[in-house]
Write a protein that holds these residues in place. Structure first.
Motif, PDB file in Angstrom:
ATOM      1  N   ARG B 191      44.073  24.032  29.500  1.00 39.66           N
ATOM      2  CA  ARG B 191      42.894  23.647  30.281  1.00 39.66           C
ATOM      3  C   ARG B 191      42.995  24.189  31.711  1.00 39.66           C
ATOM      4  N   PHE B 192      44.196  24.095  32.293  1.00 38.53           N
ATOM      5  CA  PHE B 192      44.376  24.572  33.675  1.00 38.53           C
ATOM      6  C   PHE B 192      44.020  26.055  33.781  1.00 38.53           C
ATOM      7  N   GLU B 193      44.543  26.843  32.820  1.00 41.82           N
ATOM      8  CA  GLU B 193      44.301  28.289  32.852  1.00 41.82           C
ATOM      9  C   GLU B 193      42.789  28.542  32.895  1.00 41.82           C
ATOM     10  N   GLN B 194      42.099  27.806  32.033  1.00 39.32           N
ATOM     11  CA  GLN B 194      40.663  28.002  31.912  1.00 39.32           C
ATOM     12  C   GLN B 194      39.931  27.561  33.176  1.00 39.32           C
ATOM     13  N   GLU B 195      40.267  26.347  33.659  1.00 40.84           N
ATOM     14  CA  GLU B 195      39.538  25.789  34.801  1.00 40.84           C
ATOM     15  C   GLU B 195      39.697  26.640  36.053  1.00 40.84           C
ATOM     16  N   PHE B 196      40.953  27.095  36.306  1.00 43.78           N
ATOM     17  CA  PHE B 196      41.159  27.890  37.517  1.00 43.78           C
ATOM     18  C   PHE B 196      40.463  29.246  37.395  1.00 43.78           C
ATOM     19  N   ALA B 197      40.411  29.784  36.155  1.00 42.31           N
ATOM     20  CA  ALA B 197      39.761  31.081  35.968  1.00 42.31           C
ATOM     21  C   ALA B 197      38.257  30.964  36.164  1.00 42.31           C
ATOM     22  N   GLU B 198      37.725  29.758  35.927  1.00 44.13           N
ATOM     23  CA  GLU B 198      36.277  29.583  36.023  1.00 44.13           C
ATOM     24  C   GLU B 198      35.786  29.348  37.446  1.00 44.13           C
ATOM     25  N   LEU B 199      36.720  29.182  38.400  1.00 38.70           N
ATOM     26  CA  LEU B 199      36.303  28.931  39.791  1.00 38.70           C
ATOM     27  C   LEU B 199      35.519  30.142  40.303  1.00 38.70           C
ATOM     28  N   PRO B 200      34.498  29.908  41.132  1.00 41.15           N
ATOM     29  CA  PRO B 200      33.720  31.036  41.660  1.00 41.15           C
ATOM     30  C   PRO B 200      34.592  32.002  42.475  1.00 41.15           C
ATOM     31  N   HIS B 201      34.373  33.266  42.275  1.00 38.26           N
ATOM     32  CA  HIS B 201      35.204  34.341  42.825  1.00 38.26           C
ATOM     33  C   HIS B 201      34.598  34.832  44.137  1.00 38.26           C
ATOM     34  N   ASN B 202      35.439  35.205  45.111  1.00 38.23           N
ATOM     35  CA  ASN B 202      34.874  35.697  46.372  1.00 38.23           C
ATOM     36  C   ASN B 202      34.730  37.222  46.402  1.00 38.23           C
ATOM     37  N   GLY B 203      34.983  37.869  45.276  1.00 35.06           N
ATOM     38  CA  GLY B 203      34.742  39.303  45.191  1.00 35.06           C
ATOM     39  C   GLY B 203      35.868  40.177  45.683  1.00 35.06           C
ATOM     40  N   ARG B 204      36.955  39.564  46.201  1.00 31.52           N
ATOM     41  CA  ARG B 204      38.065  40.356  46.731  1.00 31.52           C
ATOM     42  C   ARG B 204      38.818  41.021  45.575  1.00 31.52           C
ATOM     43  N   LYS B 205      39.071  42.316  45.696  1.00 33.55           N
ATOM     44  CA  LYS B 205      39.702  43.040  44.591  1.00 33.55           C
ATOM     45  C   LYS B 205      41.199  43.207  44.812  1.00 33.55           C
TER      46      LYS B 205
END
Lengths: 316, 361
Positions: B191-205
């Protein structure tokens, strides 16, 4: 002929007579740095990390002073000695000193180590490895210092068991003789107290203030021995605890002066143990702790020493 | 038996359930804060290192909460850490507290085993079963904790809203604390892997990467290192600590990761030939490993006055110079002002950013 430089600093000085004999036997020339000067301290303070204690900084200064005059540096790593009380360890800063110096002063002559770790090998091995590091494998006349001076022939006692130089009672006769002269037991690493540049002349100042100084390990403790809560497994610190509590148990001693340097890691533990034991068993004993750093003004020190001695005189 | 133990970071989430499964009643004081610091600073010798002061403060609090047995990892070695237990016991006893001191040392394995058997009413079979269960649960807790922290460290520099990332970590840790079955903990990891991956991204590459090395307590305990992982993460720097709660427990308990330690030792050999404690050699080795793996910089944390931590500094500086790594050293004590630190971290992050761009082109 290889010129081997030895710093007159830290606990390594205790091995000086043995090293000199050993290296002379191997045909090396020995260059020992001069007693600490202000200039050495300053150059060491400039180079070394700020958080180190003063004696280690001074040792860096000694190394810098020898630079250019020697082909090799001899530095001790007194890691562990096996004693009757079990394995006892050296100070971490002193153990790491060769590595630190190598990183700190890249153009230093090669460092050879006197690595003494008696969990792995005895003193003769340390000497053998030292000779090998110097590229001198041949065993010369005179033999290893350990053979010349075997353990069982050395002076006995807990302190002498691990130090070559027997530290004995240095209080002199008539300790309790003069009624108006307070007796102050001074405890601290020899490399700090005996170095008048680092300790700003602590011992002469005490004498000038009219105190009689007692030093070293007392030959006998007082009527009731004072026992520490526990003893850490540091070689030289055990000695300090024995010295301090030995003197504290003797009623003719009026004051205990604990000298240390700022950021000395071991004394934070050791002196806490000493103070607690004294508080438990002889609460009326006056204890003064002096912390030395690279500050050079002696006026504050003089005032503190004078007022301490004066206080002891009034109590007497 | 009401047991208290000094802890760092979130290690309590692992140790407390282990003790509970073994049949003891763990007393867990709140994580170190201003109060434990004030208590510790008052009671400890002035020139003692900060981990000692904080754990001492926390031990006073656990004794106030009713602990009757204090458990310490101790040993005899040249670093002061080995004497924490005995010195703190001296101080606490002089204050009038009554308790039993239990030292976990290599030469006292037998005593520890006896203690565990006694907790199961003197029945060895029962103790063995309980110990097996406790270790299994502890392992799963530790893995879940590590997963949550790893995901957090990866997500923070690229999170559009760092505070929501922080809140998610808080929720995840509470979930680890509340879940007491190995199966549930494994599900949590996924669940942790999924939840953290779903956080909105700031676009930094691309972001600079930093390895955090240094003394274990300072590396792991966010209160004392000013939460440097989070602070740098919010500045867009990915921080990888060389040591985490999971790795510390795994290594000291079961020698897990001994291979990596050997690797670090081998790497450090050029600069450091003798380990004196305080993770000096290990830090140096990890600095060199970081250089190998293409990190941009290293942050070294150590308690003010830490003996191994101080002497290893010149070697760390020399090594980072030789490898062309950005290097910052933080000496930590009871100092609380964060402004100076924030400035230094910002400057460091900006420097790394520039360096990463140069290396990239």
């Amino acid at each position: 002929m290889i010129r081997v430089g030895i710093c007159r600093a830290l606990d390594g000085v205790r091995f000086l007579p043995d090293w000199e004999a050993f290296l002379a036997g191997l045909g090396c020339e020995i260059v020992v740095s001069e007693p600490t000067t202000r200039q050495m301290v300053e150059s060491g303070v400039r180079q070394a990390p700020a958080e180190l204690c003063l004696p280690v900084k001074a040792c860096v200064g000694h190394a810098l002073a020898l630079q250019g005059r020697v082909d090799r540096f001899l530095l001790p790593r007194i890691v562990c000695r096996r004693t009757k009380e079990g394995p006892l360890f050296g100070c971490p800063k002193a153990i790491a000193l060769p590595d630190m110096l190598r990183a700190l002063i890249p153009d230093l002559p090669p460092i050879v180590e006197f690595l003494l770790d008696e969990r792995e090998g005895d003193e003769s091995r340390a000497y053998r490895e030292l000779a090998e590091a110097l590229g001198l494998r041949k065993r010369r006349a005179g033999g290893w210092p350990t053979e010349k001076w075997p353990r069982e022939k050395r002076p006995s006692g807990p302190a002498a068991e691990w130090s070559h130089r027997q530290v004995t009672e240095q209080a002199g006769p008539g300790l309790a003789g003069r009624a108006r002269t307070p007796v102050v037991a001074v405890v601290g690493h020899d490399y700090l107290i005996d170095d008048d540049e680092l300790s700003l002349g602590l011992l002469p100042r005490l004498a000038a203030a009219g105190a009689q100084v007692a030093r070293g390990t007392p030959e006998a403790s007082g009527a009731a021995a004072i026992l520490p809560g526990f003893e850490p497994d540091w070689l030289f610190e055990r000695e300090l605890i024995r010295q301090a509590l030995g003197w504290a148990s003797r009623l003719e001693v009026d004051g205990l002066l604990l000298a240390t340097s700022f950021a000395c890691g071991t004394s934070a533990v050791t002196y806490d143990i000493i103070r607690r034991a004294v508080r438990r068993h002889r609460p009326e004993l006056a204890v003064l702790e002096l912390v030395f750093d690279e500050q050079t003004g002696p006026a504050g020190l003089t005032t503190r020493i004078e007022s301490f001695v004066e206080l002891l005189r009034m109590r007497r | 038996m009401r047991v208290a133990f000094p802890y760092m970071g979130e290690i309590r989430l692992v140790i407390a359930p282990i003790l509970r499964e073994l049949g003891a009643d763990p007393v867990v004081p709140p994580p170190p804060d201003r109060e434990s610091r004030t208590l510790g600073v008052q009671l400890a010798p002035e020139l003692m290192c900060i981990p000692f002061k904080l754990t001492l403060g926390n031990m006073v609090r656990s004794l106030e909460m009713g602990a009757d047995t204090l458990v310490y990892v101790s040993g005899s070695w040249s670093c002061r850490f080995g004497y924490y237990g005995r010195l703190q016991a001296e101080i606490l006893r002089e204050m009038g507290y009554r308790f039993r001191l239990l030292e976990l040392r290599h030469d006292n394995i037998r005593g520890i085993v006896q203690e565990v058997v006694a907790m199961s009413g003197g029945r060895p079979t029962r103790a063995l079963v309980r110990a097996g269960r406790a270790l299994r649960l502890g392992w799963h807790k530790s893995v879940a904790l590590e997963t949550a922290q790893r995901c957090f460290r990866a997500a923070l520099p690229v999170a559009a809203r760092p505070e929501s990332c922080r809140r998610l970590l808080g929720r995840s840790l509470s979930a680890v604390e509340a879940t007491d079955t190995p199966g549930g903990l494994s599900r949590l990891c996924r669940r942790f892997e999924q939840e953290f991956a779903e956080l909105p991204h700031n676009g930094r590459k691309r972001m600079p990467r930093v390895m955090l090395v240094g003394e274990s307590y300072c590396t792991i305990e966010p209160f004392v290192n000013f939460d440097v992982i989070r602070r740098l993460g919010e500045l867009g720097v990915a921080v990888e600590p060389f040591l985490t709660e999971h790795r510390w427990l795994g290594f000291h308990g079961f020698r897990i990761g001994a291979g990596e330690l050997r690797r670090a030792k081998r790497a450090a050999r050029r600069y450091w030939r003798y380990c004196v404690g305080g993770e000096d050699e290990n830090s140096l080795g990890h600095l060199l490993i970081a250089a190998e793996r293409g990190y941009d910089g290293v942050v070294h944390v150590h308690p003010f006055g830490c003996m191994p931590g101080t002497v290893v500094q010149p070697a760390l500086e020399a090594a980072s110079r030789d490898c062309g790594l950005g290097y910052m050293s933080l000496s930590l004590d009871e100092h609380t002002g964060t402004a100076g630190l924030a400035t230094r971290l910002e400057a460091f992050a900006a420097m790394l950013e520039r360096r990463a761009r140069q290396v990239g082109t």
